[in-house]
Design a protein around this motif. Structure first.
Motif, mmCIF file in Angstrom:
data_model
loop_
_atom_site.group_PDB
_atom_site.id
_atom_site.type_symbol
_atom_site.label_atom_id
_atom_site.label_comp_id
_atom_site.label_asym_id
_atom_site.label_seq_id
_atom_site.Cartn_x
_atom_site.Cartn_y
_atom_site.Cartn_z
ATOM 1 N N ARG A 150 -26.423 -8.066 18.169
ATOM 2 C CA ARG A 150 -25.888 -6.612 18.304
ATOM 3 C C ARG A 150 -26.515 -6.170 19.508
ATOM 4 O O ARG A 150 -25.648 -5.423 20.285
ATOM 5 C CB ARG A 150 -26.030 -5.717 17.017
ATOM 6 C CG ARG A 150 -25.223 -6.019 15.887
ATOM 7 C CD ARG A 150 -25.424 -4.745 14.914
ATOM 8 N NE ARG A 150 -24.909 -3.602 15.404
ATOM 9 C CZ ARG A 150 -25.005 -2.311 14.908
ATOM 10 N NH1 ARG A 150 -25.775 -2.471 13.952
ATOM 11 N NH2 ARG A 150 -24.434 -1.435 15.424
ATOM 12 N N GLU B 109 -23.581 -5.018 22.199
ATOM 13 C CA GLU B 109 -23.382 -3.886 22.398
ATOM 14 C C GLU B 109 -23.515 -3.127 23.608
ATOM 15 O O GLU B 109 -23.124 -2.196 23.909
ATOM 16 C CB GLU B 109 -23.796 -2.990 20.785
ATOM 17 C CG GLU B 109 -23.074 -3.481 19.677
ATOM 18 C CD GLU B 109 -23.458 -2.315 18.619
ATOM 19 O OE1 GLU B 109 -23.181 -1.234 18.868
ATOM 20 O OE2 GLU B 109 -23.731 -2.774 17.470
ATOM 21 N N HIS C 178 -19.682 2.657 16.230
ATOM 22 C CA HIS C 178 -20.094 1.500 17.029
ATOM 23 C C HIS C 178 -19.035 0.492 17.449
ATOM 24 O O HIS C 178 -18.796 0.160 18.565
ATOM 25 C CB HIS C 178 -21.132 0.631 16.416
ATOM 26 C CG HIS C 178 -22.437 1.473 16.311
ATOM 27 N ND1 HIS C 178 -23.243 1.415 17.573
ATOM 28 C CD2 HIS C 178 -23.070 2.123 15.503
ATOM 29 C CE1 HIS C 178 -24.377 2.441 17.330
ATOM 30 N NE2 HIS C 178 -24.324 2.697 16.182
ATOM 31 N N VAL D 166 -17.462 -0.377 21.127
ATOM 32 C CA VAL D 166 -16.836 -2.008 21.751
ATOM 33 C C VAL D 166 -15.512 -1.891 22.234
ATOM 34 O O VAL D 166 -15.212 -2.629 22.948
ATOM 35 C CB VAL D 166 -17.604 -2.711 20.626
ATOM 36 C CG1 VAL D 166 -17.171 -4.300 21.039
ATOM 37 C CG2 VAL D 166 -19.035 -2.586 20.257
ATOM 38 N N PHE E 27 -18.567 -8.590 17.613
ATOM 39 C CA PHE E 27 -18.949 -7.564 16.857
ATOM 40 C C PHE E 27 -18.628 -7.603 15.323
ATOM 41 O O PHE E 27 -19.271 -7.122 14.294
ATOM 42 C CB PHE E 27 -18.627 -6.241 17.733
ATOM 43 C CG PHE E 27 -19.011 -4.865 16.945
ATOM 44 C CD1 PHE E 27 -20.254 -4.429 16.858
ATOM 45 C CD2 PHE E 27 -18.083 -4.313 15.874
ATOM 46 C CE1 PHE E 27 -20.529 -3.320 16.100
ATOM 47 C CE2 PHE E 27 -18.425 -3.095 15.016
ATOM 48 C CZ PHE E 27 -19.692 -2.726 15.255
ATOM 49 N N SER F 171 -27.703 2.575 24.297
ATOM 50 C CA SER F 171 -27.222 2.007 23.385
ATOM 51 C C SER F 171 -28.584 1.050 22.940
ATOM 52 O O SER F 171 -28.606 0.584 21.642
ATOM 53 C CB SER F 171 -25.893 0.777 23.892
ATOM 54 O OG SER F 171 -25.621 0.125 22.859
#
Length: 223
Positions: A98, A102, A146, A150, A162, A211
């Motif tokens: 992630r 991200e 989140h 994205v 994701f 992030s």
């Protein structure tokens, strides 16, 4: 080299034999396989079985049958199903994945976000701070925030990656929050607000750093 086939289904076993020979380096990447007649004689099966085995490996991305040219090696192994990889991976590995996805997505979001994207991010930010959320609802709201970031990157590959992570991380987050104090939910809202602000400011480097810092904190919490 001649390999013996023990039992049916023949085509699947022949596919395994061919894959073993590719892995062993007999036919390197980009190399053309011998013709069906030669392979059938080597393995001891009919041409139709060899053809079906080649079709099976082509479906897995290992071979590429080219009309009039032959069959070529395009991968040295079968790419494992993404869902199986995630189910087997440790939760820390998933979080590290992630972070990679991200952080890049956040950077692109700062460059590419539209006014509509920003409104979606702001709504999702408010949603995760709503009163009376259950742990499950809170985690879903967090995932929605989140995902909005994205999505603002406007990169379908990153968004698909994701989405693949969500089921694996959701269960771990729910378990974590049930063990932690209720204040954890409120404590990280400012970090999410900083991320939304960085996207709004169109600052790619700050957005990426924000992030990464937030998700690294999550990684430490999950240890």
């Amino acid at each position: 080299m001649v390999s013996a086939v023990q039992r049916s289904p023949l085509a699947t076993q022949v596919a395994d034999i061919l894959l073993d020979r590719i892995r062993a380096g007999e036919w390197p990447l980009g190399h053309k396989l011998p013709g069906e007649t030669t392979l059938a004689a080597q393995i001891g099966v009919g041409r139709s079985t060899v053809r079906e085995a080649i079709r099976e490996l082509a479906g897995k991305g290992v071979l590429d049958p080219r009309q009039g040219a032959g069959v070529f090696v395009t991968a040295i192994d079968v790419v494992e199903d993404w869902d199986q990889v995630l189910r087997r991976a440790s939760i820390l590995s998933v979080v590290e994945g992630r972070i990679a996805i991200e952080t890049e997505a956040a950077k692109l979001a700062a460059e590419r976000r539209t006014p509509a994207d920003l409104r979606t991010i702001r709504r999702a930010l408010a949603g995760r701070a709503a009163d009376g959320l259950s742990v499950d609802d809170y985690v879903d709201a967090d995932m929605a925030f989140h995902r909005a970031v994205v999505a603002a990157a406007h990169n379908d590959v990153l968004l698909d990656l994701f989405d693949g992570f969500v089921p694996r991380i959701r269960r771990a987050m729910i378990d974590l929050l049930r063990l932690q104090s209720a204040s954890l939910c409120a404590d990280d809202q400012p970090a999410h607000a900083r991320l939304a602000d960085a996207v709004a400011q169109r600052d790619p480097e700050l957005t990426a750093e924000t992030s990464r810092a937030h998700l690294s904190t999550l990684k430490q919490a999950l240890r």
